[in-house]
Design a protein around this motif. Structure first.
Motif, PDB file in Angstrom:
ATOM      1  N   VAL A  38      -6.699 -20.220 -38.824  1.00  0.00           N
ATOM      2  CA  VAL A  38      -5.463 -20.233 -39.706  1.00  0.00           C
ATOM      3  C   VAL A  38      -5.411 -19.184 -40.788  1.00  0.00           C
ATOM      4  O   VAL A  38      -4.604 -19.131 -41.806  1.00  0.00           O
ATOM      5  CB  VAL A  38      -5.480 -21.642 -40.691  1.00  0.00           C
ATOM      6  CG1 VAL A  38      -5.351 -22.688 -39.469  1.00  0.00           C
ATOM      7  CG2 VAL A  38      -6.683 -21.841 -41.258  1.00  0.00           C
ATOM      8  N   GLY A  39      -5.695 -17.854 -40.397  1.00  0.00           N
ATOM      9  CA  GLY A  39      -5.509 -16.681 -41.148  1.00  0.00           C
ATOM     10  C   GLY A  39      -6.714 -16.081 -42.094  1.00  0.00           C
ATOM     11  O   GLY A  39      -7.760 -16.715 -41.894  1.00  0.00           O
ATOM     12  N   TYR A  40      -6.236 -14.962 -42.917  1.00  0.00           N
ATOM     13  CA  TYR A  40      -6.976 -14.313 -43.694  1.00  0.00           C
ATOM     14  C   TYR A  40      -6.369 -14.357 -45.064  1.00  0.00           C
ATOM     15  O   TYR A  40      -5.507 -14.349 -45.326  1.00  0.00           O
ATOM     16  CB  TYR A  40      -7.080 -13.192 -43.225  1.00  0.00           C
ATOM     17  CG  TYR A  40      -7.782 -13.002 -41.655  1.00  0.00           C
ATOM     18  CD1 TYR A  40      -9.303 -13.054 -41.234  1.00  0.00           C
ATOM     19  CD2 TYR A  40      -6.735 -12.732 -40.548  1.00  0.00           C
ATOM     20  CE1 TYR A  40      -9.636 -13.157 -39.975  1.00  0.00           C
ATOM     21  CE2 TYR A  40      -7.469 -12.842 -39.330  1.00  0.00           C
ATOM     22  CZ  TYR A  40      -8.601 -12.776 -38.973  1.00  0.00           C
ATOM     23  OH  TYR A  40      -9.121 -12.743 -37.634  1.00  0.00           O
ATOM     24  N   ILE A  51     -12.033 -16.034 -44.314  1.00  0.00           N
ATOM     25  CA  ILE A  51     -11.538 -16.587 -43.103  1.00  0.00           C
ATOM     26  C   ILE A  51     -11.017 -17.871 -43.209  1.00  0.00           C
ATOM     27  O   ILE A  51     -11.758 -18.620 -43.825  1.00  0.00           O
ATOM     28  CB  ILE A  51     -12.559 -16.560 -41.914  1.00  0.00           C
ATOM     29  CG1 ILE A  51     -13.172 -15.224 -42.060  1.00  0.00           C
ATOM     30  CG2 ILE A  51     -11.800 -17.076 -40.725  1.00  0.00           C
ATOM     31  CD1 ILE A  51     -12.604 -13.878 -41.034  1.00  0.00           C
ATOM     32  N   ASN A  52      -9.893 -18.322 -42.754  1.00  0.00           N
ATOM     33  CA  ASN A  52      -9.259 -19.783 -42.747  1.00  0.00           C
ATOM     34  C   ASN A  52      -9.217 -20.131 -44.414  1.00  0.00           C
ATOM     35  O   ASN A  52      -9.929 -21.251 -44.784  1.00  0.00           O
ATOM     36  CB  ASN A  52     -10.193 -20.646 -41.952  1.00  0.00           C
ATOM     37  CG  ASN A  52     -10.536 -20.205 -40.735  1.00  0.00           C
ATOM     38  OD1 ASN A  52      -9.479 -19.786 -40.295  1.00  0.00           O
ATOM     39  ND2 ASN A  52     -11.465 -20.661 -39.965  1.00  0.00           N
ATOM     40  N   PRO A  53      -8.630 -19.395 -45.361  1.00  0.00           N
ATOM     41  CA  PRO A  53      -8.551 -19.811 -46.700  1.00  0.00           C
ATOM     42  C   PRO A  53      -7.696 -21.190 -46.636  1.00  0.00           C
ATOM     43  O   PRO A  53      -7.035 -21.262 -46.158  1.00  0.00           O
ATOM     44  CB  PRO A  53      -7.645 -18.708 -47.234  1.00  0.00           C
ATOM     45  CG  PRO A  53      -6.942 -18.037 -46.171  1.00  0.00           C
ATOM     46  CD  PRO A  53      -7.643 -18.293 -44.907  1.00  0.00           C
ATOM     47  N   PRO A  54      -8.243 -21.892 -47.547  1.00  0.00           N
ATOM     48  CA  PRO A  54      -7.637 -23.377 -47.798  1.00  0.00           C
ATOM     49  C   PRO A  54      -6.406 -23.169 -48.646  1.00  0.00           C
ATOM     50  O   PRO A  54      -6.433 -22.218 -49.242  1.00  0.00           O
ATOM     51  CB  PRO A  54      -8.575 -24.127 -48.627  1.00  0.00           C
ATOM     52  CG  PRO A  54      -9.483 -23.223 -49.057  1.00  0.00           C
ATOM     53  CD  PRO A  54      -9.674 -21.883 -48.306  1.00  0.00           C
ATOM     54  N   ASP A  55      -5.333 -24.060 -48.419  1.00  0.00           N
ATOM     55  CA  ASP A  55      -4.059 -23.687 -49.380  1.00  0.00           C
ATOM     56  C   ASP A  55      -4.520 -24.821 -50.328  1.00  0.00           C
ATOM     57  O   ASP A  55      -5.554 -25.412 -50.636  1.00  0.00           O
ATOM     58  CB  ASP A  55      -2.906 -24.361 -48.392  1.00  0.00           C
ATOM     59  CG  ASP A  55      -2.768 -26.037 -48.049  1.00  0.00           C
ATOM     60  OD1 ASP A  55      -3.902 -26.722 -48.444  1.00  0.00           O
ATOM     61  OD2 ASP A  55      -1.940 -26.093 -47.165  1.00  0.00           O
ATOM     62  N   TYR A  60      -6.496 -27.891 -44.806  1.00  0.00           N
ATOM     63  CA  TYR A  60      -7.233 -27.413 -43.582  1.00  0.00           C
ATOM     64  C   TYR A  60      -8.533 -28.155 -43.652  1.00  0.00           C
ATOM     65  O   TYR A  60      -8.987 -28.392 -42.759  1.00  0.00           O
ATOM     66  CB  TYR A  60      -7.249 -25.801 -43.942  1.00  0.00           C
ATOM     67  CG  TYR A  60      -6.059 -25.150 -43.685  1.00  0.00           C
ATOM     68  CD1 TYR A  60      -5.282 -25.238 -42.628  1.00  0.00           C
ATOM     69  CD2 TYR A  60      -5.839 -24.123 -44.845  1.00  0.00           C
ATOM     70  CE1 TYR A  60      -3.940 -24.763 -42.485  1.00  0.00           C
ATOM     71  CE2 TYR A  60      -4.529 -23.398 -44.750  1.00  0.00           C
ATOM     72  CZ  TYR A  60      -3.728 -23.896 -43.599  1.00  0.00           C
ATOM     73  OH  TYR A  60      -2.339 -22.895 -43.324  1.00  0.00           O
ATOM     74  N   ILE A  61      -9.080 -28.134 -44.535  1.00  0.00           N
ATOM     75  CA  ILE A  61     -10.334 -28.862 -45.056  1.00  0.00           C
ATOM     76  C   ILE A  61     -10.316 -30.134 -44.583  1.00  0.00           C
ATOM     77  O   ILE A  61     -11.200 -30.750 -43.798  1.00  0.00           O
ATOM     78  CB  ILE A  61     -10.994 -28.692 -46.423  1.00  0.00           C
ATOM     79  CG1 ILE A  61     -11.088 -27.229 -46.642  1.00  0.00           C
ATOM     80  CG2 ILE A  61     -12.329 -29.524 -46.421  1.00  0.00           C
ATOM     81  CD1 ILE A  61     -11.443 -26.886 -48.042  1.00  0.00           C
ATOM     82  N   GLN A  62      -9.482 -31.042 -45.026  1.00  0.00           N
ATOM     83  CA  GLN A  62      -9.371 -32.383 -44.524  1.00  0.00           C
ATOM     84  C   GLN A  62      -8.929 -32.718 -43.176  1.00  0.00           C
ATOM     85  O   GLN A  62      -9.268 -33.528 -42.352  1.00  0.00           O
ATOM     86  CB  GLN A  62      -8.600 -33.139 -45.656  1.00  0.00           C
ATOM     87  CG  GLN A  62      -8.872 -33.235 -46.836  1.00  0.00           C
ATOM     88  CD  GLN A  62      -7.804 -33.804 -47.983  1.00  0.00           C
ATOM     89  OE1 GLN A  62      -6.753 -34.232 -47.560  1.00  0.00           O
ATOM     90  NE2 GLN A  62      -8.302 -33.532 -49.399  1.00  0.00           N
ATOM     91  N   ASP A  63      -7.930 -31.956 -42.682  1.00  0.00           N
ATOM     92  CA  ASP A  63      -7.440 -32.353 -41.413  1.00  0.00           C
ATOM     93  C   ASP A  63      -7.515 -31.363 -40.351  1.00  0.00           C
ATOM     94  O   ASP A  63      -6.998 -31.815 -39.118  1.00  0.00           O
ATOM     95  CB  ASP A  63      -5.934 -32.314 -41.518  1.00  0.00           C
ATOM     96  CG  ASP A  63      -5.599 -33.443 -42.799  1.00  0.00           C
ATOM     97  OD1 ASP A  63      -6.184 -34.449 -42.773  1.00  0.00           O
ATOM     98  OD2 ASP A  63      -4.427 -33.266 -43.168  1.00  0.00           O
TER      99      ASP A  63
END
Length: 86
Positions: A38-40, A51-55, A60-63
């Motif tokens: 999901v990006g950088y 890598i895959n920074p949470p919003d 992202y962490i939950q789902d």
């Protein structure tokens, strides 16, 4: 745009998938960056690559089981990214 003298460039390789390279602006040497789902996130004067920074809502962490954030540090002597362990 990354670590003082590198240009970080990445592109999609499917959904969800991103890959890319860090390009040394002084000598043109390429360093492959780890793939992401999901990006950088990165900054101009830092060697840290997220890598895959949470919003802000931790979506992202939950789902997303394959979107776990990871931290990497650019080792400029070995020309590679080193994963920072928890």
């Amino acid at each position: 745009n990354f670590a003082g003298k590198y240009v970080l460039n990445y592109w999609g390789c499917g959904s969800p998938c991103q890959v890319g390279v860090a390009i040394n602006a002084e000598n043109g040497r390429l360093i492959e960056i780890p793939s992401a789902s999901v990006g950088y996130r990165f900054q101009k004067n830092s060697r840290l690559l997220i890598i895959n920074p949470p919003d802000s809502l931790d979506y992202y962490i939950q789902d997303c089981s394959y979107c776990k954030p990871e931290l990497y540090l650019l080792d400029t002597l070995k020309y590679k990214f080193v994963k920072l362990e928890e």
